[in-house]
Motif scaffolding. Structure first.
Motif, PDB file in Angstrom:
ATOM      1  N   THR A   1       0.831  -1.215   0.000  1.00  0.00           N
ATOM      2  CA  THR A   1       0.000   0.000   0.000  1.00  0.00           C
ATOM      3  C   THR A   1       0.862   1.261   0.000  1.00  0.00           C
ATOM      4  N   CYS A   2       2.142   1.077  -0.304  1.00  0.00           N
ATOM      5  CA  CYS A   2       2.986   2.269  -0.447  1.00  0.00           C
ATOM      6  C   CYS A   2       3.817   2.159  -1.725  1.00  0.00           C
ATOM      7  N   GLY A   3       3.161   1.764  -2.811  1.00  0.00           N
ATOM      8  CA  GLY A   3       3.801   1.823  -4.110  1.00  0.00           C
ATOM      9  C   GLY A   3       4.607   0.608  -4.506  1.00  0.00           C
ATOM     10  N   GLY A   4       5.375   0.803  -5.578  1.00  0.00           N
ATOM     11  CA  GLY A   4       6.095  -0.306  -6.201  1.00  0.00           C
ATOM     12  C   GLY A   4       7.435  -0.585  -5.542  1.00  0.00           C
ATOM     13  N   PRO A   5       8.077  -1.659  -5.972  1.00  0.00           N
ATOM     14  CA  PRO A   5       9.334  -2.085  -5.343  1.00  0.00           C
ATOM     15  C   PRO A   5      10.493  -1.101  -5.529  1.00  0.00           C
ATOM     16  N   MET A   6      10.633  -0.552  -6.743  1.00  0.00           N
ATOM     17  CA  MET A   6      11.787   0.317  -6.970  1.00  0.00           C
ATOM     18  C   MET A   6      11.651   1.627  -6.189  1.00  0.00           C
ATOM     19  N   PHE A   7      10.408   2.046  -5.992  1.00  0.00           N
ATOM     20  CA  PHE A   7      10.154   3.266  -5.223  1.00  0.00           C
ATOM     21  C   PHE A   7      10.794   3.160  -3.836  1.00  0.00           C
ATOM     22  N   ALA A   8      10.565   2.043  -3.192  1.00  0.00           N
ATOM     23  CA  ALA A   8      11.117   1.856  -1.842  1.00  0.00           C
ATOM     24  C   ALA A   8      12.643   1.917  -1.878  1.00  0.00           C
ATOM     25  N   ASP A   9      13.219   1.279  -2.873  1.00  0.00           N
ATOM     26  CA  ASP A   9      14.682   1.249  -2.971  1.00  0.00           C
ATOM     27  C   ASP A   9      15.261   2.630  -3.261  1.00  0.00           C
ATOM     28  N   ILE A  10      14.620   3.363  -4.165  1.00  0.00           N
ATOM     29  CA  ILE A  10      15.166   4.667  -4.561  1.00  0.00           C
ATOM     30  C   ILE A  10      15.025   5.671  -3.411  1.00  0.00           C
ATOM     31  N   ARG A  11      13.871   5.669  -2.798  1.00  0.00           N
ATOM     32  CA  ARG A  11      13.674   6.581  -1.668  1.00  0.00           C
ATOM     33  C   ARG A  11      14.688   6.306  -0.565  1.00  0.00           C
ATOM     34  N   ASN A  12      14.930   5.041  -0.333  1.00  0.00           N
ATOM     35  CA  ASN A  12      15.925   4.628   0.658  1.00  0.00           C
ATOM     36  C   ASN A  12      17.301   5.173   0.271  1.00  0.00           C
ATOM     37  N   ALA A  13      17.632   5.046  -1.020  1.00  0.00           N
ATOM     38  CA  ALA A  13      18.954   5.495  -1.471  1.00  0.00           C
ATOM     39  C   ALA A  13      19.131   6.997  -1.279  1.00  0.00           C
ATOM     40  N   LEU A  14      18.034   7.740  -1.412  1.00  0.00           N
ATOM     41  CA  LEU A  14      18.150   9.209  -1.364  1.00  0.00           C
ATOM     42  C   LEU A  14      18.039   9.766   0.054  1.00  0.00           C
ATOM     43  N   TYR A  15      17.622   8.965   0.980  1.00  0.00           N
ATOM     44  CA  TYR A  15      17.324   9.437   2.340  1.00  0.00           C
ATOM     45  C   TYR A  15      18.501  10.173   2.976  1.00  0.00           C
ATOM     46  N   ASP A  16      19.702   9.590   2.819  1.00  0.00           N
ATOM     47  CA  ASP A  16      20.868  10.158   3.487  1.00  0.00           C
ATOM     48  C   ASP A  16      21.331  11.491   2.910  1.00  0.00           C
ATOM     49  N   LEU A  17      20.862  11.828   1.705  1.00  0.00           N
ATOM     50  CA  LEU A  17      21.297  13.083   1.093  1.00  0.00           C
ATOM     51  C   LEU A  17      20.786  14.297   1.878  1.00  0.00           C
ATOM     52  N   LYS A  18      19.662  14.134   2.514  1.00  0.00           N
ATOM     53  CA  LYS A  18      19.017  15.212   3.272  1.00  0.00           C
ATOM     54  C   LYS A  18      18.853  16.470   2.431  1.00  0.00           C
ATOM     55  N   ASN A  19      18.658  16.275   1.112  1.00  0.00           N
ATOM     56  CA  ASN A  19      18.478  17.423   0.215  1.00  0.00           C
ATOM     57  C   ASN A  19      17.014  17.765   0.021  1.00  0.00           C
ATOM     58  N   ASP A  20      16.164  17.053   0.764  1.00  0.00           N
ATOM     59  CA  ASP A  20      14.731  17.232   0.620  1.00  0.00           C
ATOM     60  C   ASP A  20      14.274  17.063  -0.825  1.00  0.00           C
ATOM     61  N   ILE A  21      14.807  16.028  -1.445  1.00  0.00           N
ATOM     62  CA  ILE A  21      14.322  15.701  -2.789  1.00  0.00           C
ATOM     63  C   ILE A  21      12.944  15.081  -2.628  1.00  0.00           C
ATOM     64  N   LYS A  22      11.996  15.594  -3.362  1.00  0.00           N
ATOM     65  CA  LYS A  22      10.656  14.998  -3.305  1.00  0.00           C
ATOM     66  C   LYS A  22      10.658  13.772  -4.217  1.00  0.00           C
ATOM     67  N   VAL A  23      10.242  12.650  -3.663  1.00  0.00           N
ATOM     68  CA  VAL A  23      10.233  11.418  -4.463  1.00  0.00           C
ATOM     69  C   VAL A  23       8.826  10.829  -4.464  1.00  0.00           C
ATOM     70  N   VAL A  24       8.282  10.717  -5.653  1.00  0.00           N
ATOM     71  CA  VAL A  24       6.933  10.152  -5.756  1.00  0.00           C
ATOM     72  C   VAL A  24       6.961   8.910  -6.635  1.00  0.00           C
ATOM     73  N   ASN A  25       5.875   8.176  -6.572  1.00  0.00           N
ATOM     74  CA  ASN A  25       5.826   6.888  -7.270  1.00  0.00           C
ATOM     75  C   ASN A  25       4.671   6.853  -8.265  1.00  0.00           C
ATOM     76  N   TYR A  26       4.958   6.301  -9.430  1.00  0.00           N
ATOM     77  CA  TYR A  26       3.903   6.025 -10.411  1.00  0.00           C
ATOM     78  C   TYR A  26       3.969   4.551 -10.766  1.00  0.00           C
ATOM     79  N   VAL A  27       2.884   3.872 -10.522  1.00  0.00           N
ATOM     80  CA  VAL A  27       2.801   2.481 -10.962  1.00  0.00           C
ATOM     81  C   VAL A  27       2.139   2.521 -12.334  1.00  0.00           C
ATOM     82  N   TYR A  28       2.744   1.851 -13.289  1.00  0.00           N
ATOM     83  CA  TYR A  28       2.240   1.948 -14.664  1.00  0.00           C
ATOM     84  C   TYR A  28       2.295   0.572 -15.339  1.00  0.00           C
ATOM     85  N   GLY A  29       1.577   0.452 -16.425  1.00  0.00           N
ATOM     86  CA  GLY A  29       1.786  -0.640 -17.374  1.00  0.00           C
ATOM     87  C   GLY A  29       1.544  -2.053 -16.888  1.00  0.00           C
TER      88      GLY A  29
END
Ligand SMILES: Cc1ncc(C[n+]2csc(CCOP(=O)(O)OP(=O)(O)O)c2C)c(N)n1
Ligand code: SF4
Lengths: 393, 314
Positions: A327-355
Motif C-alpha cells: 500500500t505504499c507503491g512499487g518495489p523500486m520506489f522503496a529502494d530509490i527513496r531509501n537510497a536518497l534518504y541520506d542526502l538530506k536534500n529534501d528531494i521529493k520522491v513520488v511513485n507512479y505504478v504503470y503498465g
C-alpha cells in the motif's frame, strides 16, 4: 567486426546464446519467452551449436537441471517468463546459495492472476531478493549485450552468482529492432572458456554441494552471498568497460540521461526508459530541465550511483511496472527513496505504478508525470505519493 | 557375481559419521547400491529427506564421492543436468574419466512431490540410475503418510483414530509406473537379500539409459519395530508378498522370488507399531482387505511375468 542486423529481442538473445555456445541449456516454453527456446533448439538441431539441450518437463526442472549442470562444472543456461519464473522460485534461491554462475534471460511478463501474457515486471521483482544479479535491458541491443556480459559477470571469481537478464515481453521480445551484433570470434574470445574451481565431475577432488546448514553456518553463508553481491558492482563496471572496447558500447550500473543539470527526473527500467528519454527531449526543447535515470542493474542495487545521479534533482518520479501490495507503491520506489534518504536534500520522491499486465505507457502519460514533477518542484508540495498511470479509476 | 568378501574390498562411498538412526535402512541400501559401481567415479544426487539431512551436515559430509543436494522434489531434474554436463564435457574433451550418475530420493521425494521431475528424466532417457529409498512415509518431517504408505498404517497424517483406522488408500505402484516409461531397467528389491540388491544395482549402473530401483528400506522409528529386526522385517515383507521382488528389463517382466508357502500378511504387520491398532477387535476387516489386495496384486504380477497366476501353497 560488427554487423547491423534487424532482429527481435528474442532473436537477439538467441543469437547471443548461439555465439556463447553454452555447454548445457535446459528450458521450457512460455509466452513471450518461447521463441528463445525454439530458436535455440533449431541451432542445436542444425549443428550451429554443440550445446547439450535438455527439453525439460517444467521450469522447476529447467532451473534444477541448470543447477545440476552448473554444479557439474559446465556453463549452463535456461530462459523463462512470468509463471515459469515463479515456478523456478525455490530453485533460484538454491542456485544463488550454491554460487552457481547460471545465466538466464527473463522476458518480463505479468504474474497470474488474473492470467495475462503481457509485460510487467512482477515476475522479476518477485525474485529480487533471491540472491541473483538482475540486469535490465531497454531494447534488443541491450538484451544482446547484457547476455554476453552476464556470462563474464556470473563466472567472475569474486562473484559466482546467477545472472538474470530481463527484457520487456512483446515490447522488446517480439518487436523488430535494428542492432549491431559482434562477430562470433570476438564474442567467443570475450566470454572465454568456463574454468570452474570446484565441481562434481572432478575425479581428483570430489565435492559435496548443497549440504545441510544448521544455525552455526547458515547465517555466515548468507553473509558471504552479500559480499559476492557487493563485489559484483565493481565487476559489472569493469566488464561493462571491457565490453565497450569490443563493441563501442560501454555499460555501467545505471544510465543517466540529461541528468547533469536537470530539475526533475523519472527513474524507470527497461523499454519505458526509451519512451521517457523521448519525452525528456521534447520537454527540454520547451525549456523544462527534464532527465531520466535508468538503472541497468537492479540487484545488487546501485545505491551510490543513484544517489550521485539524483543528488541535484528537486523532484523525482520512480516509475514501477510492478506492485508490492505494501500500500505504499512499487518495489523500486522503496529502494530509490531509501537510497536518497541520506542526502538530506529534501528531494521529493513520488511513485507512479504503470503498465501492469501490458497496459500501454503513452507519451502523454510520461508528459503528465513530468508536469506533476514540475508542480511539485514549484510548490514544494506532494499531494499524493503513489499514483497509477493510465488506469481507469 | 561378486562374493561378499570381494565386495567388502570395494571402495566405500558412504562412510561413517552420518547421523542416520541406528538400524536405518537407508545407510544399508546406499552402501549396497554404491558397491555395485565398484571402482568407477560416481556423482550422487539426493532429494531432501533423512538421507540427505543426516549425511551432509556442514562442514562435514559422509560422502566419499561427489554429491549434490538441490531440493526435495527435483533430484530427477538435477541429476539430468549433471548427466547432460557429463556428456557436454566429454564431447568437448574437457574430461576423460568415466562417471556413474546416481540419484537417491525417499518415497516422498519420489512417489509424490518428485514424480514429475523423475518422470521427465526417465522420458528423456538420461543415462542415470534413480533409486527410491522406500520407507513408506515422510520420515524426515516426522512420519507423515505418502502415496507409498500401505493401507492401515498409522502415520501422523493418517493416524489410527476412533473412526478411521490408519491410512485408507492402497499404495501407488511406482515401479510399474516407471516401467511404463519404457526405460531399459526397472526393479524392486529389498535389503534382506544383498545378492538381490547387488545384482539389480549392477544391472542398473551398467545399462545404457535410465534405470530405476525401488528398494524397501525400513525405518525403525516410523515402522516401530525393534531396531535389530530390520533384516527380519524386510524378509517378512517379501515372504508375505507384501513387497514382491521383480525386475523389468527392456519391457520384459521377471519375478525374482517366489515364496515357498503362503505366509499371511499378519506376520509382517504384527511386529510393527504402525499396524498395532489393526489387531484390536473391530479392525479385522482392514487386515482382510490388505490380504485381499496383496493376493490380487500378486496374481496380476505373476501374469505380467508370464508365470502361472497362482497363490503359494498354504
Ligand atoms: C517443497 C518442499 N516441501 C516440503 C518439504 C519438507 N520435507 C523435507 S523432507 C520431507 C519428507 C521426506 O520424506 P521421504 O522423501 O519419504 O524421505 P525420508 O525422510 O522418509 O527418507 C518433507 C515433507 C521440503 N523440504 N520441500
Ligand atoms: S527416521 Fe527412519 S528413515 Fe530417518 S534416519 Fe531414522 S530410521 Fe532412517
Amino acid at each position: 567486426m560488427k554487423t547491423k542486423v534487424a532482429l527481435t529481442g528474442n532473436e537477439a538473445v538467441a543469437q547471443a546464446m548461439k555465439q556463447i555456445n553454452p555447454d548445457v541449456v535446459a528450458a521450457y516454453p512460455i509466452t513471450p519467452q518461447t521463441e528463445i527456446v525454439q530458436i535455440f533448439s533449431s541451432f542445436v538441431a542444425n549443428g550451429e551449436v554443440d550445446t547439450e539441450f535438455i527439453a525439460v518437463e517444467s521450469e522447476h526442472s529447467a532451473m534444477s537441471a541448470a543447477v545440476g549442470a552448473s554444479a557439474a562444472g559446465t556453463r549452463a543456461m535456461t530462459a523463462t517468463s512470468s509463471q515459469g519464473l515463479a515456478y523456478m522460485f525455490e530453485v533460484v534461491y538454491i542456485a544463488a546459495s550454491l554460487r552457481l554462475p547460471i545465466v538466464f534471460p527473463v522476458v518480463n511478463r505479468a504474474l497470474s492472476g488474473p492470467i495475462n501474457i503481457h509485460c510487467d515486471h512482477s515476475d522479476a521483482m518477485g525474485l529480487r531478493d533471491s540472491g541473483v544479479i538482475q540486469l535490465f535491458s531497454e531494447n534488443a541491443q541491450e538484451a544482446y549485450d547484457n547476455m554476453i556480459q552476464a556470462v563474464r559477470i556470473a563466472e567472475h571469481p569474486d562473484v559466482r552468482l546467477p545472472v538474470m537478464v530481463n527484457m520487456d515481453g512483446f515490447i522488446t521480445s517480439h518487436a523488430m529492432d535494428v542492432l549491431e551484433v559482434i562477430d562470433d570470434e570476438t564474442v567467443r574470445n570475450f566470454v572465454g572458456t568456463y574454468v570452474p574451481e570446484d565441481y562434481l565431475l572432478n575425479a581428483e577432488n570430489p565435492i559435496s554441494m548443497g549440504n545441510f546448514d544448521m544455525y552455526d553456518f547458515y547465517f555466515e553463508h548468507k553473509r558471504q552471498q552479500v559480499e559476492a553481491m557487493k563485489a559484483a558492482k565493481e565487476v559489472i563496471k569493469e566488464i561493462g568497460k571491457e565490453f565497450g572496447r569490443i563493441s563501442g558500447r560501454e555499460y555501467g550500473l545505471v544510465e543517466s540521461y540529461k541528468l547533469d543539470d536537470a530539475d526533475v527526473a523519472v527513474v524507470v527500467l527497461n523499454s519505458a526508459a526509451g519512451t521517457a528519454k523521448g519525452v525528456a527531449d521534447e520537454l527540454r526543447a520547451k525549456g523544462i530541465k527534464a532527465g531520466v535515470l535508468k538503472p541497468r542493474v537492479y540487484r545488487p542495487f546501485p545505491h551510490e550511483e543513484i544517489r550521485e545521479a539524483l543528488k541535484g534533482i528537486k523532484a523525482v518520479a520512480v516509475m514501477d511496472r510492478a506492485e508490492t501490495f505494501s500500500t505504499c507503491g512499487g518495489p523500486m520506489f522503496a529502494d530509490i527513496r531509501n537510497a536518497l534518504y541520506d542526502l538530506k536534500n529534501d528531494i521529493k520522491v513520488v511513485n507512479y505504478v504503470y503498465g501492469l499486465g501490458g497496459r500501454d505507457l503513452r507519451l502523454e502519460h510520461v508528459e503528465q508525470v513530468f508536469e506533476e514533477l514540475e508542480n511539485i518542484r514549484k510548490t514544494g508540495r506532494v499531494d499524493e505519493t503513489v499514483k497509477y498511470l493510465g488506469l481507469r479509476e | 557375481m561378486a562374493t561378499l568378501k570381494e565386495l567388502s574390498k570395494v571402495q566405500e562411498r558412504f562412510v561413517g559419521g552420518h547421523r542416520l538412526c541406528a538400524g536405518c535402512g537407508h545407510g544399508i541400501s546406499v552402501r549396497m547400491i554404491l558397491n555395485a559401481v565398484e571402482d568407477a567415479n560416481v556423482v550422487v544426487g539426493c532429494a531432501t529427506g533423512c538421507l540427505e539431512v543426516a549425511s551432509t551436515i556442514y562442514p562435514y559430509t559422509a560422502w566419499n564421492c561427489s554429491f549434490i543436494h538441490n531440493a526435495f522434489e527435483n533430484a530427477g531434474a538435477t541429476i539430468s543436468g549433471v548427466e547432460a554436463a557429463y556428456r557436454a564435457l566429454k564431447k568437448r574433451g574437457r574430461i576423460d574419466r568415466d562417471f556413474k550418475i546416481i540419484a537417491f530420493g525417499g518415497d516422498g521425494g519420489t512417489y509424490d512431490i518428485g514424480l514429475q521431475s523423475l518422470s521427465g528424466a526417465m522420458e528423456r532417457g538420461h543415462n542415470i540410475v534413480y533409486v527410491c529409498l522406500n520407507n513408506e512415509a515422510y520420515m524426515n518431517t516426522g512420519i507423515q503418510r505418502s502415496s507409498a504408505t500401505p493401507v492401515g498404517a498409522d502415520t501422523t497424517t493418517s493416524p489410527a483414530g476412533k473412526v478411521i483406522p490408519g491410512k485408507q488408500q492402497p499404495r501407488k505402484d511406482l515401479t510399474a509406473i516407471m516401467a511404463a516409461h519404457n526405460i531399459p531397467y526397472a526393479a524392486q528389491t529389498a535389503i534382506h537379500s544383498w545378492q538381490d540388491v547387488h545384482k539389480k544395482a549392477k544391472k542398473a549402473v551398467e545399462v545404457e539409459g535410465p534405470a530405476f530401483i525401488n528398494v524397501l528400506s525400513p525405518c525403525p522409528r516410523g515402522w516401530r519395530y525393534n531396531t535389530e529386526d530390520i533384516v527380519e522385517i524386510t524378509r517378512l515383507a517379501v515372504e508375505t508378498r507384501f513387497w514382491p521382488l521383480f525386475e523389468v528389463e527392456n519391457g520384459k517382466w521377471k519375478l525374482n522370488y517366489k515364496p515357498k508357502k503362503y505366509v499371511p500378511v499378519e506376520e509382517f504387520l504384527k511386529p510393527q507399531g504402525r499396524f498395532r491398532h489393526l489387531f484390536k477387535p473391530g479392525n479385522e476387516h482392514v487386515i482382510k482387505a490388505i490380504q485381499e489386495e496383496i493376493d490380487r496384486r500378486w496374481l496380476a504380477l505373476l501374469e505380467r511375468c508370464g508365470e502361472t497366476p497362482e497363490l503359494p501353497p498354504r
